[in-house]
Write an enzyme that holds these catalytic residues in place. Structure first.
Site, PDB file in Angstrom:
ATOM      1  N   LYS A 191       0.860  -1.184   0.000  1.00 24.55           N
ATOM      2  CA  LYS A 191       0.000   0.000   0.000  1.00 24.55           C
ATOM      3  C   LYS A 191       0.890   1.225   0.000  1.00 24.55           C
ATOM      4  CE  LYS A 191      -3.646   2.382   2.499  1.00 24.55           C
ATOM      5  NZ  LYS A 191      -4.598   2.337   3.621  1.00 24.55           N
ATOM      6  N   LYS A 244      -1.986  -1.567  -3.979  1.00 23.45           N
ATOM      7  CA  LYS A 244      -2.879  -0.410  -3.921  1.00 23.45           C
ATOM      8  C   LYS A 244      -2.091   0.879  -3.978  1.00 23.45           C
ATOM      9  CE  LYS A 244      -5.942   1.874  -0.741  1.00 23.45           C
ATOM     10  NZ  LYS A 244      -6.292   2.050   0.624  1.00 23.45           N
TER      11      LYS A 244
HETATM   12  C1  PBG Z   1      -7.647   3.266   5.385  1.00 23.71           C
HETATM   13  C2  PBG Z   1      -7.862   3.159   3.913  1.00 23.71           C
HETATM   14  C3  PBG Z   1      -7.635   4.121   2.902  1.00 23.71           C
HETATM   15  C4  PBG Z   1      -8.082   3.548   1.718  1.00 23.71           C
HETATM   16  C5  PBG Z   1      -8.540   2.274   2.017  1.00 23.71           C
HETATM   17  N1  PBG Z   1      -8.363   2.037   3.378  1.00 23.71           N
HETATM   18  C6  PBG Z   1      -7.160   5.513   2.965  1.00 23.71           C
HETATM   19  C7  PBG Z   1      -5.816   5.862   3.409  1.00 23.71           C
HETATM   20  O1  PBG Z   1      -4.930   5.033   3.595  1.00 23.71           O
HETATM   21  O2  PBG Z   1      -5.645   7.070   3.631  1.00 23.71           O
HETATM   22  C8  PBG Z   1      -8.098   4.230   0.383  1.00 23.71           C
HETATM   23  C9  PBG Z   1      -9.127   3.732  -0.580  1.00 23.71           C
HETATM   24  C10 PBG Z   1      -9.382   4.608  -1.749  1.00 23.71           C
HETATM   25  O3  PBG Z   1      -8.754   5.646  -1.975  1.00 23.71           O
HETATM   26  O4  PBG Z   1     -10.299   4.238  -2.494  1.00 23.71           O
HETATM   27  N2  PBG Z   1      -6.338   3.160   5.791  1.00 23.71           N
HETATM   28 ZN    ZN Z   2      -5.806   3.990   7.896  1.00 24.91          ZN
END
Ligand code: PBG
Ligand code: ZN
Length: 321
Positions: A191, A244
């Protein structure tokens, strides 16, 4: 002369030799559930996406069922936030209530619980804060408690998105200790710290109140590091790994597919969705063509599962054919 055009003569022959396919069963649809009553709030930056209170959720569940999509990813938006994100691991928290509601009405859904603290903390970070730093080890027990309460509420899959080290091991151990041995873990392994999440942070009210997430989410210059993260998560007990965002990271998906035997999920995130919708509403692109091309691109790169806000549209288009 090699006649390459022979295999392109008509759609029947093109589909006979097509290397990549896309199925409704591979799609996951994210939903936003909010504390309160009679709420169906449009998310301005994500056309077609709404926040729902529990009493309005059923209309959305019926729309999902009708599309044929079977897997949903739940994001809860609590009305109370505090330093330690206590609503994240409350059996009566919005996420836990939503999971119980969905599984009691429509047990055929695969319910995936996003495990993270940022929607629940007053500071909007994904872990416990001390003197401006996000503490790793102190965050693990809270994530474990959230995972167990979600499993207890009926979640089929636990999806930790916090990017703390050792979180998959800690959560697997906690689930096993509570006898949730069949609860699947889908780890947000690679991520990245990304500008593509900003529409989501409007939708989930989870923007950090200071700083950024760069001390825990990955740097976008790196791909070998993604493989280390994926391998760590598999060693710690992940059943499915994730990359992601997706479209700006197809090389990461591809590398992950070559390096691991585990199922790979690609998260086609909010900013990727917002850009397509903005161009489509202006008539600058053909939405269906662009979305289907993007979906197949993720599959071609090596994704097995696609998490996308386009899921219901894609499912309905797949059925048209
Ligand atoms: C929570 C989370 C996020 C997303 C999914 N789970 C946001 C972040 O890390 O700030 C992003 C999903 C998206 O942008 O569609 N940690
Ligand atoms: Zn988070």
């Amino acid at each position: 002369m090699k006649r390459r055009r022979r295999l392109r003569v008509n759609e029947t022959i093109r589909s006979l030799v097509r290397e990549t396919s896309l199925q409704i069963s591979e799609l996951v649809y994210p939903i936003f559930v909010m504390e309160g009553e009679n709420i169906k709030n449009p998310v301005d930056s994500m056309l077609g996406i709404y926040q729902f209170s529990l009493d309005r959720l059923e209309e959305e569940l019926l729309r999902i069922l009708d599309s044929g999509v079977k897997s949903i990813l739940i994001f809860g938006i609590p009305s109370h936030k505090d330093e330690l994100g206590s609503e994240a691991y409350n059996m009566d928290g919005i996420t836990q209530k939503a999971i119980r509601f969905i599984k009691s009405k429509y047990p055929e859904f695969i319910v995936i619980a996003d495990i993270c603290l940022c929607e629940y903390t007053s500071h909007g970070h994904c872990g416990v804060i001390k003197e401006g730093k996000v503490l790793n080890d102190e965050t693990l027990p809270l994530l474990s408690k959230m995972a167990v309460t979600c499993a207890k509420s009926g979640a089929d899959i636990i999806a930790p998105s916090d990017m703390m080290d050792g979180h998959i091991g800690a959560i697997r151990q906690a689930l096993d200790e509570h006898d949730y041995i069949d609860t699947v873990i889908m780890a947000y392994s690679a991520k990245y710290s990304s500008g593509y999440y900003s529409p989501f942070r409007d939708a989930a009210h989870s923007a950090p109140s200071f700083g950024d997430r760069k001390t825990y989410q990955m740097d976008y210059g790196n791909v070998k590091e993604a493989i280390r993260e994926i391998k760590d998560d598999i060693d710690e007990g992940a059943d499915i790994v994730m990359v992601k965002p997706a479209l700006a990271y197809l090389d990461v998906i591809k590398t992950a597919a070559l390096e691991t035997e585990y199922p790979i999920a690609a998260y086609n995130v909010s900013g990727e969705y917002a850009m397509v919708k903005a161009a489509a509403i202006n008539g600058w692109i053909d939405e269906k063509k662009i979305v289907m091309e993007n979906m197949v691109a993720m599959k071609r790169a090596g994704a097995n599962i696609i998490i996308t806000y386009h899921a219901l549209d894609v499912a309905n288009w797949l059925k048209e054919k």
